[in-house]
Structure formats: C-alpha cells, structure tokens
Design a protein around this motif. Structure first.
Motif, mmCIF file in Angstrom:
data_model
loop_
_atom_site.group_PDB
_atom_site.id
_atom_site.type_symbol
_atom_site.label_atom_id
_atom_site.label_comp_id
_atom_site.label_asym_id
_atom_site.label_seq_id
_atom_site.Cartn_x
_atom_site.Cartn_y
_atom_site.Cartn_z
ATOM 1 N N ARG A 146 0.819 -1.216 0.000
ATOM 2 C CA ARG A 146 0.000 0.000 0.000
ATOM 3 C C ARG A 146 0.854 1.267 0.000
ATOM 4 O O ARG A 146 0.524 2.265 0.634
ATOM 5 N N TRP A 147 1.962 1.213 -0.729
ATOM 6 C CA TRP A 147 2.780 2.422 -0.867
ATOM 7 C C TRP A 147 2.078 3.440 -1.772
ATOM 8 O O TRP A 147 2.314 4.632 -1.655
ATOM 9 N N VAL A 148 1.262 2.927 -2.671
ATOM 10 C CA VAL A 148 0.463 3.801 -3.526
ATOM 11 C C VAL A 148 -0.944 3.206 -3.650
ATOM 12 O O VAL A 148 -1.146 2.011 -3.417
ATOM 13 N N THR A 149 -1.887 4.053 -3.992
ATOM 14 C CA THR A 149 -3.184 3.578 -4.460
ATOM 15 C C THR A 149 -3.078 3.520 -5.975
ATOM 16 O O THR A 149 -3.037 4.549 -6.642
ATOM 17 N N LEU A 150 -2.968 2.316 -6.504
ATOM 18 C CA LEU A 150 -2.794 2.147 -7.941
ATOM 19 C C LEU A 150 -4.157 2.116 -8.624
ATOM 20 O O LEU A 150 -5.031 1.318 -8.266
ATOM 21 N N ILE A 151 -4.329 2.991 -9.594
ATOM 22 C CA ILE A 151 -5.522 2.952 -10.442
ATOM 23 C C ILE A 151 -5.025 2.777 -11.866
ATOM 24 O O ILE A 151 -4.384 3.665 -12.431
ATOM 25 N N ALA A 152 -5.289 1.616 -12.422
ATOM 26 C CA ALA A 152 -4.805 1.272 -13.762
ATOM 27 C C ALA A 152 -5.970 1.253 -14.737
ATOM 28 O O ALA A 152 -7.066 0.785 -14.409
ATOM 29 N N ALA A 153 -5.750 1.773 -15.928
ATOM 30 C CA ALA A 153 -6.792 1.827 -16.946
ATOM 31 C C ALA A 153 -6.408 0.957 -18.129
ATOM 32 O O ALA A 153 -5.244 0.888 -18.521
ATOM 33 N N THR A 154 -7.401 0.285 -18.702
ATOM 34 C CA THR A 154 -7.151 -0.548 -19.872
ATOM 35 C C THR A 154 -8.379 -0.550 -20.772
ATOM 36 O O THR A 154 -9.514 -0.485 -20.295
ATOM 37 N N THR A 155 -8.133 -0.616 -22.070
ATOM 38 C CA THR A 155 -9.222 -0.764 -23.036
ATOM 39 C C THR A 155 -9.347 -2.219 -23.484
ATOM 40 O O THR A 155 -10.236 -2.538 -24.258
ATOM 41 N N GLU A 156 -8.473 -3.083 -22.988
ATOM 42 C CA GLU A 156 -8.491 -4.491 -23.381
ATOM 43 C C GLU A 156 -8.921 -5.361 -22.208
ATOM 44 O O GLU A 156 -8.786 -4.976 -21.048
ATOM 45 N N ASN A 157 -9.446 -6.528 -22.530
ATOM 46 C CA ASN A 157 -9.931 -7.444 -21.509
ATOM 47 C C ASN A 157 -8.825 -7.728 -20.495
ATOM 48 O O ASN A 157 -7.799 -8.329 -20.833
ATOM 49 N N PRO A 158 -8.993 -7.318 -19.241
ATOM 50 C CA PRO A 158 -7.918 -7.480 -18.245
ATOM 51 C C PRO A 158 -7.591 -8.935 -17.945
ATOM 52 O O PRO A 158 -6.480 -9.238 -17.505
ATOM 53 N N PHE A 160 -7.066 -11.134 -20.017
ATOM 54 C CA PHE A 160 -6.065 -11.562 -20.992
ATOM 55 C C PHE A 160 -4.815 -10.688 -20.949
ATOM 56 O O PHE A 160 -3.736 -11.126 -21.343
ATOM 57 N N SER A 161 -4.959 -9.439 -20.512
ATOM 58 C CA SER A 161 -3.866 -8.474 -20.657
ATOM 59 C C SER A 161 -3.161 -8.120 -19.361
ATOM 60 O O SER A 161 -2.135 -7.446 -19.392
#
Length: 457
Positions: A146-158, A160-161
């Motif tokens: 929990r060193w960061v709050t990670l918010i990751a964005a993707t347009t591909e099916n997670p 698989f990616s």
C-alpha cells in the motif's frame, strides 16, 4: 525535481488560472457526485464510494483498482476524483512512454512522501495492457504494501492483458460507454460553469447534435470540439455557436442522419442490401455515413452478424466468425479504431459468395410448425434413460450412428408429418457447393433420395 512536484505545480497553476487549461481538464469533476455516466459504479455503498471514504468506517477495500472500458469515458477522471476526494497526491503515467525505471521512481517518491510528509499517492497508470509481464510484476510490491493507491486503466480485456497476481489484488470496475444524454449534460454544464465557458456562448440544438455525433461517446472529444467551436464564435464576436461554426471548426460536415428516425433505418438497410448485392464500394459508403454520423458501432456490428447468416451462410462458413470477431473487437476498442474493424468485416461480407439457403430453411421449418406440422417424436428417438422407458417402447430400436460404417444410420428422424420435407436446399455457390454434395449423399443413405433442387452457379 520529483514527478509529484511537477504535478502539484500544474495543479496550482490550474487552480489560480483555470483558463490556462483545456476545457476538458477544467471540467474534470472533483467529486463522485459530479461524474457524468457510470451510475452503476456510483451507487451509495459501492466499492468506489468506499474507496474515497464515503459511508461508515472511512476508506476501505483494495489499494489497487483496474478500470476497464473504451477510450474517453472517464477512466482518468475517476482516478483524479479519488485523489482529490482522499486528499492524496495524483501522479499519472502512461504505459506507452513509461518503463520500469519511471514506475520505480514514482513508487520510491511515494514512499518518501508518505514517510516524510504523511501524504499518500494515487498512481494512475494509463493503458496498463501495454506493460509486459515483467513491468507489471514491478507494481506488485507497491500494491501489496500500500505504498500507492494504484488505479490502472485498460481498453483491453484485463483477464487476458493483466497478470493474475495483480488482477487478484485489484478491484475490477467495468466502465460503460457514455450515452448522448451523458455527453449532452456534460456540454451544457461546461457552457454554464464559471470554470468552463461561463455562459459566454450559447449552443443551439442542431450544433449540439453535430457535436454529439463528432464525439462518438468520447467526453474528451466532445469538450475539445466544443471549446474550439466556442473560441471561433467568440473570435467573430458571436454569442451563438452555430452549426456552420462547428462544421468549419472541426472540419466535418454535418451528416443528414437521425439515429432515431428514417435516415437511421434507410442507411442501415442500404448497407445490408449493398453487402447482399456484393457491391463493396456502396457498402463502404453507407458504413462511412453511419460512422461519421456517430452511429453506435455495436449496432453496426450486430447488423453485420445478422447479414453473415442471412445472406452468406454456408457459402462462406468464415463469414459469421468474422462478423462475431468484429463485434467483440468493437465492444473492446470503441471508436475511432472500431471503424477499421467494421470496414474489415464489411469488405469480407460484401465480397463473400452469397447464399440465403439457411434463412429459407429455418423459415420453411418454422412455417410448418406454426401450421401444426409437428407430430410426435418417433419412439426410437425418445429419451430412454428413465425407469419404465423401455416398457413404453422409448429408445427401442434406435441405431447408434457411430456403430454403422460411414456414421449414418438409415432410420427415421423426423416426425411422420414432415418426414419427406426438405428444408435445406443448398446452393452451389462458394463453399456451399460441398454441402450440396454432402446433403445429397446423406439423404440417399437415409433412404430419402438425393436432392434435385440445389441451385446451380
């Protein structure tokens, strides 16, 4: 200087002089209540609400969130809102340009900020699907500790990616495409808000409709085009952003196409009939009209899937898989890239050999059923797995086709009422010619005689 200081400086400049930032940035919401669309994620008590500390008990849930959806629907916005609502530093990286070195630098900076200043960090990582497995692995310690709050964005099916360890530690949120009503509300808010256009211009209905078509469900595109058109109107000392001003500014003529009216159905009909007629150029013309008018790409993809079965069928067995693959791709990538996929599928279907034999076959069979030609299932085909079935004669005398040379057992399958019906009448176009030969041989083995009515090329 550390990346977070640059970010903080940029935010300070924006707050002191909002006009220095693009309209899309100025209209970025600062709370979840200001977010347009995504109402399925914003209900009271939802994981996203708890993440920003709303509800009993304060912030809760995982320290990693994955936002999955097409471009321009608010993934960056949600990450920014989380940072503002929780009073955390906001650092943005793109997987296109950043590597492990940059990620580790941000994580180390976040650790120092937490320890030295008590300021936690939201790391927004755009297009995470472009990161390799090793690059995604580098994020795991920061997420786990929990060193960061990670918010990751993707347009591909997670599924698989994105690597499983990161996915299992994350809250996966699926974002939906913005509707015209969502974008309309956003543009009207931008027109009126002091930190937006402050009521400097008005937007008539026809110009608003054209901006909605141009946007194609993308909020950034809608606000960028609105800002450009408003700037052009003000430069001409006009208070109204006319349709002509919008057309001139964005260099795109308004397409006469009402998605809820006759044009919608006329153009869609013309697209399908052009594909049926194998006129690939006409089909591409109508496809372009639908795309330029802002038609929902999923609607177009659905029409192509229907066309693949209705007009091509077994003349080209790859037509339906091509159309289905196009529909899946369109749902994942959205416009503008979806135009390439729709073009790919349209060309393939238009140039494919045509057969409506499958359409005529099921229509004829349904018509007979509606007219009462059903009849009981032959006794030897009935279910024989339950106790007492044998006494009723069910499944008795059934010949298992795999036990017969050639795999075709000469026995009656259809009810008596339709035993002599031939619903499938294959053409001899494309690959269906092979099926025409097969059905002749099969019917002969079944004792029903070959088909004499296949359509010749």
């Amino acid at each position: 200087m550390e990346p977070d200081l640059f970010t903080a400086a940029a935010e300070d400049r924006q707050e002191k002089d909002p006009s220095s930032s693009p309209l899309a940035v100025r209209m970025r919401p600062r709370s979840l209540d200001e977010v347009v669309g995504q109402q399925h994620l914003l209900k009271p008590g939802s994981p996203l609400r708890r993440l920003v500390g709303e509800g009993d008990g304060g912030p809760a849930g995982p320290s990693s969130v994955i936002l999955w959806g097409p471009p321009g629907i608010g993934k960056t916005t949600l990450a920014y809102v989380v940072s503002k609502a929780t009073n955390k530093r906001f650092v943005e990286l793109s997987a296109i340009t950043a590597g492990v070195k940059e990620v580790r630098a941000v994580i180390e900076s976040a650790r120092r900020a937490t320890g030295g200043y008590g300021k936690e960090t939201v790391l927004f990582l755009d297009e995470i699907h472009r990161f390799s497995k090793a690059q995604q692995d580098s994020l795991l310690p920061a997420v786990e500790n929990r060193w960061v709050t990670l918010i990751a964005a993707t347009t591909e099916n997670p599924y698989f990616s994105i690597i499983s360890p990161l996915l299992s530690r994350s809250l996966l949120l699926t974002l939906e495409s913005l509707t015209d009503d969502d974008l309309r509300a956003l543009m009207r808010r931008a027109l009126a808000a002091e930190h937006g256009l402050g009521g400097a211009v008005t937007l008539p209905e026809d110009a608003e409709a054209h901006l909605l078509r141009i946007a194609g469900g993308d909020a950034r595109r809608a606000l960028t085009a609105l800002e450009a058109a408003a700037g052009a109107a003000l430069a001409m000392q006009e208070k109204e952003v006319t349709l002509q001003t919008v057309e001139a500014t964005v260099d795109r003529a308004a397409v006469k196409y009402d998605r809820d009216g006759d044009q919608h159905y006329d153009v869609a009909s013309a697209l399908i009939k052009s594909i049926r007629g194998s006129d690939v150029d006409a089909a591409l013309h109508y496809l372009a009209r639908m795309i330029e008018a802002g038609e929902d790409p999923r609607f177009i993809a659905r029409r192509l899937m229907i066309s693949a079965s209705e007009d091509i069928g077994l003349a080209d067995p790859t037509a339906l898989p091509t159309a289905v693959a196009a529909a899946q791709a369109v749902a994942m990538i959205g416009f503008p890239e979806a135009a390439l996929t729709l073009s790919h599928a349209t060309i393939a279907l238009a140039l494919a050999p045509k057969s409506n034999a499958a359409t005529l076959a099921i229509s004829a069979a349904q018509e007979d059923v509606r007219n009462g030609l059903a009849g009981p299932v032959p006794a030897h085909l009935r279910d024989g797995h339950y106790k007492g079935a044998a006494k009723l004669g069910h499944a008795q005398g059934y010949v298992y086709p795999h036990d017969v040379p050639g795999g075709i057992a000469a026995q009656q399958y259809a009810p008596d009422a339709v035993a002599d019906k031939r619903y499938y009448r294959p053409t001899r176009y494309g690959a269906e010619a092979r099926y025409a030969d097969v059905v002749d041989r099969v019917r002969d083995r079944l004792g029903r005689g070959g088909s004499d009515d296949a359509t010749d090329a």
